[in-house]
Write an enzyme that holds these catalytic residues in place. Sequence first.
Site, PDB file in Angstrom:
ATOM      1  N   GLU A  62     -61.535  99.737  49.596  1.00 54.28           N
ATOM      2  CA  GLU A  62     -61.554  99.501  51.039  1.00 54.28           C
ATOM      3  C   GLU A  62     -62.453 100.496  51.746  1.00 54.28           C
ATOM      4  OE1 GLU A  62     -57.359  99.205  52.095  1.00 54.28           O
ATOM      5  OE2 GLU A  62     -57.337  97.141  51.318  1.00 54.28           O
ATOM      6  N   CYS A  85     -63.773  93.509  47.477  1.00 52.71           N
ATOM      7  CA  CYS A  85     -62.664  92.944  46.702  1.00 52.71           C
ATOM      8  C   CYS A  85     -62.782  93.367  45.237  1.00 52.71           C
ATOM      9  CB  CYS A  85     -62.686  91.423  46.784  1.00 52.71           C
ATOM     10  SG  CYS A  85     -62.067  90.741  48.338  1.00 52.71           S
ATOM     11  N   GLU A 142     -62.902  91.518  42.711  1.00 55.82           N
ATOM     12  CA  GLU A 142     -63.858  90.660  41.997  1.00 55.82           C
ATOM     13  C   GLU A 142     -65.282  91.142  42.216  1.00 55.82           C
ATOM     14  OE1 GLU A 142     -61.463  89.837  44.049  1.00 55.82           O
ATOM     15  OE2 GLU A 142     -60.444  87.997  43.465  1.00 55.82           O
ATOM     16  N   CYS A 181     -60.191  85.222  46.751  1.00 56.08           N
ATOM     17  CA  CYS A 181     -60.534  84.712  48.076  1.00 56.08           C
ATOM     18  C   CYS A 181     -61.787  83.835  47.967  1.00 56.08           C
ATOM     19  CB  CYS A 181     -60.750  85.868  49.056  1.00 56.08           C
ATOM     20  SG  CYS A 181     -62.309  86.763  48.820  1.00 56.08           S
TER      21      CYS A 181
HETATM   22  N1  THU Z   1     -58.566  91.402  47.945  1.00 57.59           N
HETATM   23  C1  THU Z   1     -59.190  91.403  46.736  1.00 57.59           C
HETATM   24  O1  THU Z   1     -59.481  92.468  46.170  1.00 57.59           O
HETATM   25  N2  THU Z   1     -59.511  90.199  46.176  1.00 57.59           N
HETATM   26  C2  THU Z   1     -59.191  88.978  46.718  1.00 57.59           C
HETATM   27  O2  THU Z   1     -59.581  87.962  46.171  1.00 57.59           O
HETATM   28  C3  THU Z   1     -58.382  88.925  47.929  1.00 57.59           C
HETATM   29  C4  THU Z   1     -58.212  90.208  48.674  1.00 57.59           C
HETATM   30  C5  THU Z   1     -58.245  92.696  48.571  1.00 57.59           C
HETATM   31  C6  THU Z   1     -59.092  93.053  49.751  1.00 57.59           C
HETATM   32  C7  THU Z   1     -58.205  94.004  50.503  1.00 57.59           C
HETATM   33  O3  THU Z   1     -58.415  95.323  50.013  1.00 57.59           O
HETATM   34  C8  THU Z   1     -56.804  93.574  50.151  1.00 57.59           C
HETATM   35  O4  THU Z   1     -56.922  92.695  49.038  1.00 57.59           O
HETATM   36  C9  THU Z   1     -56.073  92.835  51.280  1.00 57.59           C
HETATM   37  O5  THU Z   1     -56.833  91.794  51.754  1.00 57.59           O
END
Ligand code: THU
Length: 129
Positions: A31, A40, A42, A73
């Site tokens: 983050e 993310c 991925e 996502c």
């Molecule tokens: N997040 C991911 O790492 N991958 C996804 O496919 C969905 C969301 C993370 C981003 C953020 O740090 C946290 O999940 C909440 O959205």
Amino acid sequence: MTRAYVPYSRFPVGAAALVEDGRVVAGCNIENASLGLTLCAECSLVSNLQMSGGGRIVAFYCVDGNGEVLMPCGRCRQLLYEFHAPGMRLMGPDGELTMDEVLPHAFGPADMTHLSGGTATTDNPGGNR
Ligand code: THU
């Protein structure tokens, strides 16, 4: 997932992929104080994939902080599409899914072949320069 940097959401995510050459590559979410710039898991995974030699993903699994399956996502489905091997399996909440089930009618490398006269290839991990 244990390596996630999540001071804002406290929602760690871990992703792992089996590559066609047998490697396993992983990623975690990273983050940022500018929240929209969060990477993310991925995203981190495909970076590790490319930096460790490239290749195509044959199997993919993503989990939340409790180890429960997490669906990528929308943006991350597109990231995975770029590097999926034909027949790639992705773990969903009710079992394995195909890339086409996860991102139907995807825009992908095949849609970009008109550039460079159709000679562009995604086969060379260091290519397309
Ligand atoms: N997040 C991911 O790492 N991958 C996804 O496919 C969905 C969301 C993370 C981003 C953020 O740090 C946290 O999940 C909440 O959205």
